[in-house]
Scaffold this active site. Structure first.
Site, PDB file in Angstrom:
ATOM      1  N   CYS A  41      -5.432   8.314   8.463  1.00  0.00           N
ATOM      2  CA  CYS A  41      -5.585   7.893   9.856  1.00  0.00           C
ATOM      3  C   CYS A  41      -5.127   8.997  10.806  1.00  0.00           C
ATOM      4  CB  CYS A  41      -4.756   6.637  10.122  1.00  0.00           C
ATOM      5  SG  CYS A  41      -5.325   5.212   9.199  1.00  0.00           S
ATOM      6  N   ASP A  87       3.572   0.864  12.186  1.00  0.00           N
ATOM      7  CA  ASP A  87       2.341   0.323  11.596  1.00  0.00           C
ATOM      8  C   ASP A  87       2.080  -1.128  12.018  1.00  0.00           C
ATOM      9  OD1 ASP A  87       1.982   2.743  10.421  1.00  0.00           O
ATOM     10  OD2 ASP A  87       2.380   2.104   8.361  1.00  0.00           O
ATOM     11  N   ARG A 129      -0.457  15.644  12.515  1.00  0.00           N
ATOM     12  CA  ARG A 129       0.439  15.122  11.458  1.00  0.00           C
ATOM     13  C   ARG A 129       0.917  16.297  10.607  1.00  0.00           C
ATOM     14  NH1 ARG A 129      -1.867   9.432   9.073  1.00  0.00           N
ATOM     15  NH2 ARG A 129       0.225   9.381   8.193  1.00  0.00           N
ATOM     16  N   ARG A 177      -9.240   0.143   3.581  1.00  0.00           N
ATOM     17  CA  ARG A 177      -8.358   1.108   2.909  1.00  0.00           C
ATOM     18  C   ARG A 177      -7.012   0.462   2.598  1.00  0.00           C
ATOM     19  NH1 ARG A 177      -6.705   5.485   6.296  1.00  0.00           N
ATOM     20  NH2 ARG A 177      -5.114   5.476   4.716  1.00  0.00           N
ATOM     21  N   LYS A 212       0.830  -1.208   0.000  1.00  0.00           N
ATOM     22  CA  LYS A 212       0.000   0.000   0.000  1.00  0.00           C
ATOM     23  C   LYS A 212       0.869   1.264   0.000  1.00  0.00           C
ATOM     24  CE  LYS A 212      -2.626   2.687   3.338  1.00  0.00           C
ATOM     25  NZ  LYS A 212      -1.487   3.460   3.835  1.00  0.00           N
ATOM     26  N   ASN A 213       1.843   1.326   0.905  1.00  0.00           N
ATOM     27  CA  ASN A 213       2.585   2.585   1.032  1.00  0.00           C
ATOM     28  C   ASN A 213       3.529   2.829  -0.143  1.00  0.00           C
ATOM     29  OD1 ASN A 213       1.200   3.210   3.314  1.00  0.00           O
ATOM     30  ND2 ASN A 213       2.835   2.674   4.742  1.00  0.00           N
TER      31      ASN A 213
HETATM   32  C1  UD1 Z   1       4.072   7.059   6.601  1.00  0.00           C
HETATM   33  C2  UD1 Z   1       3.130   5.907   6.396  1.00  0.00           C
HETATM   34  C3  UD1 Z   1       2.459   5.545   7.725  1.00  0.00           C
HETATM   35  C4  UD1 Z   1       3.515   5.262   8.796  1.00  0.00           C
HETATM   36  C5  UD1 Z   1       4.544   6.400   8.854  1.00  0.00           C
HETATM   37  C6  UD1 Z   1       5.713   6.077   9.765  1.00  0.00           C
HETATM   38  C7  UD1 Z   1       2.455   6.213   4.105  1.00  0.00           C
HETATM   39  C8  UD1 Z   1       1.370   6.569   3.151  1.00  0.00           C
HETATM   40  N1  UD1 Z   1       2.153   6.289   5.414  1.00  0.00           N
HETATM   41  O1  UD1 Z   1       3.292   8.153   7.077  1.00  0.00           O
HETATM   42  O2  UD1 Z   1       1.664   4.386   7.517  1.00  0.00           O
HETATM   43  O3  UD1 Z   1       2.904   5.147  10.063  1.00  0.00           O
HETATM   44  O4  UD1 Z   1       5.071   6.680   7.550  1.00  0.00           O
HETATM   45  O5  UD1 Z   1       6.356   4.908   9.336  1.00  0.00           O
HETATM   46  O6  UD1 Z   1       3.531   5.823   3.711  1.00  0.00           O
HETATM   47  N2  UD1 Z   1       6.585  14.796  10.810  1.00  0.00           N
HETATM   48  C9  UD1 Z   1       6.722  16.152  11.058  1.00  0.00           C
HETATM   49  N3  UD1 Z   1       6.718  17.013  10.004  1.00  0.00           N
HETATM   50  C10 UD1 Z   1       6.594  16.601   8.713  1.00  0.00           C
HETATM   51  C11 UD1 Z   1       6.446  15.211   8.457  1.00  0.00           C
HETATM   52  C12 UD1 Z   1       6.450  14.330   9.524  1.00  0.00           C
HETATM   53  O7  UD1 Z   1       6.824  16.559  12.218  1.00  0.00           O
HETATM   54  O8  UD1 Z   1       6.596  17.439   7.800  1.00  0.00           O
HETATM   55  C13 UD1 Z   1       6.619  13.831  11.930  1.00  0.00           C
HETATM   56  C14 UD1 Z   1       5.260  13.121  12.122  1.00  0.00           C
HETATM   57  O9  UD1 Z   1       4.392  13.875  12.946  1.00  0.00           O
HETATM   58  C15 UD1 Z   1       5.701  11.812  12.760  1.00  0.00           C
HETATM   59  C16 UD1 Z   1       7.068  11.541  12.118  1.00  0.00           C
HETATM   60  O10 UD1 Z   1       7.513  12.790  11.589  1.00  0.00           O
HETATM   61  O11 UD1 Z   1       5.875  11.983  14.140  1.00  0.00           O
HETATM   62  C17 UD1 Z   1       7.068  10.526  11.002  1.00  0.00           C
HETATM   63  O12 UD1 Z   1       6.092  10.871  10.032  1.00  0.00           O
HETATM   64  P1  UD1 Z   1       6.196  10.402   8.498  1.00  0.00           P
HETATM   65  O13 UD1 Z   1       7.313   9.430   8.352  1.00  0.00           O
HETATM   66  O14 UD1 Z   1       6.195  11.620   7.660  1.00  0.00           O
HETATM   67  O15 UD1 Z   1       4.814   9.627   8.302  1.00  0.00           O
HETATM   68  P2  UD1 Z   1       3.885   9.632   7.020  1.00  0.00           P
HETATM   69  O16 UD1 Z   1       4.705   9.764   5.798  1.00  0.00           O
HETATM   70  O17 UD1 Z   1       2.739  10.561   7.233  1.00  0.00           O
END
Ligand code: UD1
Length: 428
Positions: free
Chosen positions: A117, A306, A122, A398, A22-23
């Site tokens: 989610c 996850d 986020r 999803r 999925k990701n």
């Molecule tokens: C992706 C995955 C999700 C998984 C996560 C962590 C997808 C579609 N989703 O989510 O299933 O749980 O990686 O492995 O691939 N953060 C910031 N600022 C930013 C971006 C992130 O502070 O601009 C923080 C977030 O709040 C979180 C951490 O960084 O605490 C990691 O987030 P991130 O790796 O970006 O997660 P996603 O890409 O949203």
């Protein structure tokens, strides 16, 4: 209001085929926007997030052709707009990958804040910082829209303040056709980052270092159509491995990359499960009471956040006390109240959960609080005594292709029913 109705207590046995990740696919579908030609994507999981991503591509004007259940062809040369509709963007988190892709191809993007989610706040500040570093002008948010523009994106050095999968993907998408070289430091190393880089390279990109924390992107003028097969889903595989262990079963999980599962395998072994690795399969079996252990979630190659709710179910059934330390999200224990309804003994304090194992979970009406929390409820229900009903299953669907059919094939007693279906009571 559809539900899963599960009669627990049947050990899972047999084989299960894992679908495409999925990701990975939710990054690769937006990436097709960058191609000057037709992209044929194979091993696509048949899940709701894919349907949404394809709807977004079609809404932009791309030609989307389903070849079969797991193959799609996308021709993005016909794209006519750079604005993603609100109603589609809010259905999935990864809709924000269209910012990087549209910016990279057309120098402008207008994309609503994404849905997905809820694990606490986020933020997307690192994505926006990355676009700015490449020379894009990112407007202050208006009406929930993120607007970004650039005459010509310029390669640059971007240091991520924290390891972010989303920011790494978005910056790669924007940088791939920028002028000059982009270096992402403190980049995410997840398997889906490598898969996206491989996909872009197969389109003519020049990306090096994906899978390490420094990714170099040498900008190219054009990208072309390609044929590409998505990697297997690490988390779907881990979920079936956990379900096998929770039910004291014996399951061979097929079409996997065992290397991607190492952190999960290590924890299951620590808890007493037997694991046998083959080239593209993993056999998982368990019997007797599990042992307690501590789990800290971390970016790859650490234990994946996850898989945290699913492992919590196993720890709920283990002998002794375990501690879970959530190292990625600020609020990823919302499922604990649901698990407590089934008898689990878990205390949460911020990012820590203390799990006191009990010998048996008992059936109860519960909800899927989000995608992986929902998967955890399914595992708990499979292990529990009695008949559990799980609501809000749209979250589960999803991200898990054919979960009911795959579990039935493994011997689980599970039905998907509509609430007002008079057959509900007789379902099992
Ligand atoms: C992706 C995955 C999700 C998984 C996560 C962590 C997808 C579609 N989703 O989510 O299933 O749980 O990686 O492995 O691939 N953060 C910031 N600022 C930013 C971006 C992130 O502070 O601009 C923080 C977030 O709040 C979180 C951490 O960084 O605490 C990691 O987030 P991130 O790796 O970006 O997660 P996603 O890409 O949203």
């Amino acid at each position: 209001m559809d539900k899963y109705v599960i009669r627990g207590g049947h050990p899972l046995t047999g084989t299960v085929d894992i679908s495409g990740a999925k990701n990975a696919v939710v990054a690769i579908l937006p990436a097709t926007v960058l191609a000057n030609g037709v992209c044929r994507i194979e091993n696509i999981p048949n899940i709701a997030d894919v349907a949404t991503a394809l709807e977004i591509l079609a809404s932009l004007g791309a030609m989307v052709r389903r070849i079969d259940r797991h193959t799609v062809e996308i021709d993005s040369r016909t794209i006519v707009t750079q604005t993603v509709p609100h109603d589609l963007a809010k259905k999935m988190r990864a809709s924000y990958y269209f910012i990087g892709a549209l910016l990279g191809r057309f120098g402008k993007a207008s994309v609503p804040m994404p849905g997905g989610c809820y694990f606490g706040v986020r933020p997307i500040d690192q994505h926006l910082k990355g676009f700015s570093c490449l020379g894009a002008k990112v407007m202050p948010m208006k009406n929930g829209m993120i607007d970004a523009q650039a005459d010509q994106l310029q390669g640059s050095s971007v240091y991520l303040d924290m390891v972010s999968v989303g920011a790494t993907v978005n910056i790669m998408l924007a940088a791939v056709c920028a002028e000059g070289t982009t270096v992402i430091e403190n980049a995410a190393k997840e398997p889906h980052i490598v898969d996206l880089a491989n996909f872009l390279n197969s389109m003519g990109a020049d990306i090096r270092g994906a899978g390490t924390d420094v990714i170099k992107i040498y900008g190219v003028e054009r990208l072309y159509g390609t044929t590409y097969s998505i990697i297997p889903d690490q988390i779907e595989a881990g979920t079936y491995m956990a379900a096998a262990v929770a039910t004291g079963g014996d399951v061979t999980v097929c079409n996997v990359i065992p290397k991607h599962l190492e952190s999960i395998t290590a924890k299951l072994q620590e808890m007493g499960a037997e694991i046998e690795e083959f080239d593209e399969e993993i056999r998982v079996s368990a019997s007797g009471r599990l042992s307690h252990c501590n789990v800290k979630t971390m970016p790859h190659p650490g234990f994946p956040t996850d898989m945290q709710p699913q492992i919590a179910v196993l720890l709920s059934l283990a002998e002794g006390t375990s501690i879970i330390n959530e190292g990625v999200w600020e609020n990823r224990f919302r499922y604990v109240d649901e698990l407590r309804r089934m008898g689990a003994d878990i205390q949460v304090d911020g990012k820590l959960a203390v799990v006191q194992g009990i010998p048996q979970l008992t059936a109860a009406p519960v909800k899927a609080m989000d995608l992986r929390a929902g998967a955890a409820m399914v595992i708990a229900a499979l292990a529990a005594k009695g008949v559990t009903e799980i609501e809000e299953i749209q979250y589960i669907e999803r991200g898990y292709e054919d979960i009911v059919e795959k579990l039935q094939k493994l011997g689980a007693v599970i039905e998907r029913v509509t609430e007002d279906d008079p057959g509900l009571q007789q379902a099992l």
